[in-house]
Design a protein around this motif. Structure first.
Motif, PDB file in Angstrom:
ATOM      1  N   TYR A  13       0.843  -1.201   0.000  1.00 19.01           N
ATOM      2  CA  TYR A  13       0.000   0.000   0.000  1.00 19.01           C
ATOM      3  C   TYR A  13       0.885   1.261   0.000  1.00 19.01           C
ATOM      4  O   TYR A  13       0.642   2.220  -0.758  1.00 19.01           O
ATOM      5  CB  TYR A  13      -0.895  -0.099   1.237  1.00 19.01           C
ATOM      6  CG  TYR A  13      -2.030   0.861   1.460  1.00 19.01           C
ATOM      7  CD1 TYR A  13      -2.300   1.937   0.631  1.00 19.01           C
ATOM      8  CD2 TYR A  13      -2.880   0.668   2.567  1.00 19.01           C
ATOM      9  CE1 TYR A  13      -3.367   2.808   0.900  1.00 19.01           C
ATOM     10  CE2 TYR A  13      -3.944   1.520   2.846  1.00 19.01           C
ATOM     11  CZ  TYR A  13      -4.175   2.590   2.016  1.00 19.01           C
ATOM     12  OH  TYR A  13      -5.221   3.427   2.289  1.00 19.01           O
ATOM     13  N   ARG A  16       2.230   1.761  -3.454  1.00 22.02           N
ATOM     14  CA  ARG A  16       1.167   2.231  -4.359  1.00 22.02           C
ATOM     15  C   ARG A  16       0.939   3.732  -4.187  1.00 22.02           C
ATOM     16  O   ARG A  16       0.791   4.471  -5.166  1.00 22.02           O
ATOM     17  CB  ARG A  16      -0.140   1.455  -4.105  1.00 22.02           C
ATOM     18  CG  ARG A  16      -0.056  -0.028  -4.467  1.00 22.02           C
ATOM     19  CD  ARG A  16      -1.445  -0.687  -4.536  1.00 22.02           C
ATOM     20  NE  ARG A  16      -2.226  -0.590  -3.307  1.00 22.02           N
ATOM     21  CZ  ARG A  16      -2.366  -1.579  -2.410  1.00 22.02           C
ATOM     22  NH1 ARG A  16      -1.759  -2.751  -2.586  1.00 22.02           N
ATOM     23  NH2 ARG A  16      -3.122  -1.415  -1.346  1.00 22.02           N
ATOM     24  N   GLN A  28       0.210  -4.371 -11.776  1.00 22.51           N
ATOM     25  CA  GLN A  28       0.199  -5.078 -10.490  1.00 22.51           C
ATOM     26  C   GLN A  28       0.079  -6.582 -10.687  1.00 22.51           C
ATOM     27  O   GLN A  28      -0.751  -7.040 -11.472  1.00 22.51           O
ATOM     28  CB  GLN A  28      -0.978  -4.607  -9.636  1.00 22.51           C
ATOM     29  CG  GLN A  28      -0.789  -3.205  -9.100  1.00 22.51           C
ATOM     30  CD  GLN A  28      -1.681  -2.930  -7.892  1.00 22.51           C
ATOM     31  OE1 GLN A  28      -1.809  -3.761  -6.997  1.00 22.51           O
ATOM     32  NE2 GLN A  28      -2.291  -1.770  -7.874  1.00 22.51           N
ATOM     33  N   ALA A 201      -4.916   4.202  -3.960  1.00 24.39           N
ATOM     34  CA  ALA A 201      -4.004   3.151  -3.484  1.00 24.39           C
ATOM     35  C   ALA A 201      -4.645   2.264  -2.425  1.00 24.39           C
ATOM     36  O   ALA A 201      -4.051   1.260  -2.018  1.00 24.39           O
ATOM     37  CB  ALA A 201      -2.740   3.800  -2.912  1.00 24.39           C
ATOM     38  N   GLN A 206      -8.003  -2.227  -5.206  1.00 24.11           N
ATOM     39  CA  GLN A 206      -6.997  -2.958  -5.989  1.00 24.11           C
ATOM     40  C   GLN A 206      -7.643  -4.136  -6.719  1.00 24.11           C
ATOM     41  O   GLN A 206      -8.671  -4.664  -6.277  1.00 24.11           O
ATOM     42  CB  GLN A 206      -5.869  -3.446  -5.068  1.00 24.11           C
ATOM     43  CG  GLN A 206      -5.229  -2.323  -4.264  1.00 24.11           C
ATOM     44  CD  GLN A 206      -4.948  -1.084  -5.109  1.00 24.11           C
ATOM     45  OE1 GLN A 206      -4.283  -1.186  -6.144  1.00 24.11           O
ATOM     46  NE2 GLN A 206      -5.485   0.062  -4.702  1.00 24.11           N
TER      47      GLN A 206
END
Lengths: 210, 210
Positions: A13, A16, A28, A201, A206
């Motif tokens: 995290y 990101r 990713q 982020a 995600q």
């Protein structure tokens, strides 16, 4: 670039957020930590620690350790800077980040909690361990901000300190810590939430989020 | 400058090595960790985490977290540099240092071992925990040096990586880890032992050594 990570890993995290603040793109690749995918032989060839994140650079370099990766991004693209320009604030921002990255996060991560379970510690005690590590750590973090006016940890712009704080607050909540006890930290988190770099982020945004 | 530390604290040991490599002097004030002196109110005013080291600068600044302190020493006195000049080696040296500072040291320090004892874990299991954290961590560290020719971790001169490795090897031995299993790491330790900066920083040469 390719970021090997996991949606809920707070070290992933951090990277990101840093990528987003720098306006850098990375594909990713998710490694499911609860299924132990970070211990697969193919992943250990990328990261001998069996931890996420790993950043694969365009020329095939393999970077490990979130704070080293973020320093590398800072060298790659110096603007916007992720550390305060004032030397005194800079060292304090680094110390704040390390207080999280060394003294909170690794002592409450999956690996340590799994070790506790293997010793036969009851689940309630395991959760209490993680909560107390977060609570004690955040108490110290709040004290480390003494005299800093905000709105971010160290001034008018987010730095490495904020990049470490926001994911750790998410962890603390997951372990049931009453984070309202840290009004200064929550105000910083709200300032960060005003920035798309932080919002985008977040774990639940995600591709591998469950 | 005043370095608040403890002879056996490996984070204090790192800062002592860095000061020596830079040719900087600091008076030492010892806080006996086994007696809990780091939790005294007066010390918490210097370091809200209740950890050593803390560096008090000549103008009264209080610096915490060994790696942030070492970065600050690097800014204060850039020569000799404590990081490789090549960017690729530099990021790898930082990652190696963080692999120790985040993923080995805090998971086997006094604070965590005390937590384990409070959960009723038998002393033999507590020692086994610390040994296994060191063994697993050093195994990964050895792999992170893949392709590096020596004699130091990352080249011809000691860097932050060596500064973190030498104190951690001392810890590993204290927990009974068979460090001969890591010939590359031992060769680096021997290279470091050739330098007075490392020898003079050793725990048994400090004023508070027992």
């Amino acid at each position: 670039m390719v970021l090997h990570g996991y949606f809920r890993s707070s070290a992933s995290y951090r990277v990101r957020i840093a990528l987003n603040l720098k306006g850098l793109q990375a594909a990713q690749v998710a490694h499911h930590l609860r299924k132990g995918e970070q211990n697969a032989e193919a992943y250990l060839a990328l990261n001998p620690q069996g931890l996420v994140p790993t950043l694969e650079t365009d020329d095939g370099g393999l970077l490990t350790q979130s704070l080293a990766i973020i320093d590398w991004l800072e060298e790659l693209r110096p603007s916007p800077p992720l550390l305060p320009s004032d030397p005194w604030r800079r060292v304090r921002a680094k110390a704040f980040a390390l207080a999280i990255a060394c003294d909170i996060h690794p002592v409450q991560n999956l690996k340590v909690l799994a070790r506790l379970r293997r010793l036969g510690i009851a689940e309630a005690e395991v959760q209490a361990w993680a909560a107390s590590v977060n609570r004690d750590g955040l108490t110290a973090c709040a004290a480390l901000l003494d005299g800093e006016p905000g709105p971010f940890c160290f001034g008018e712009r987010p730095t490495l300190a904020d990049i470490c704080l926001v994911p750790q607050l998410a962890n603390a909540r997951r372990f049931g810590v009453a984070v309202e006890a840290f009004p200064r930290l929550i105000a910083i988190e709200q300032a960060c939430a005003g920035l798309a770099a932080f919002r985008d982020a977040a774990p639940d945004r995600q591709p591998d989020a469950e």
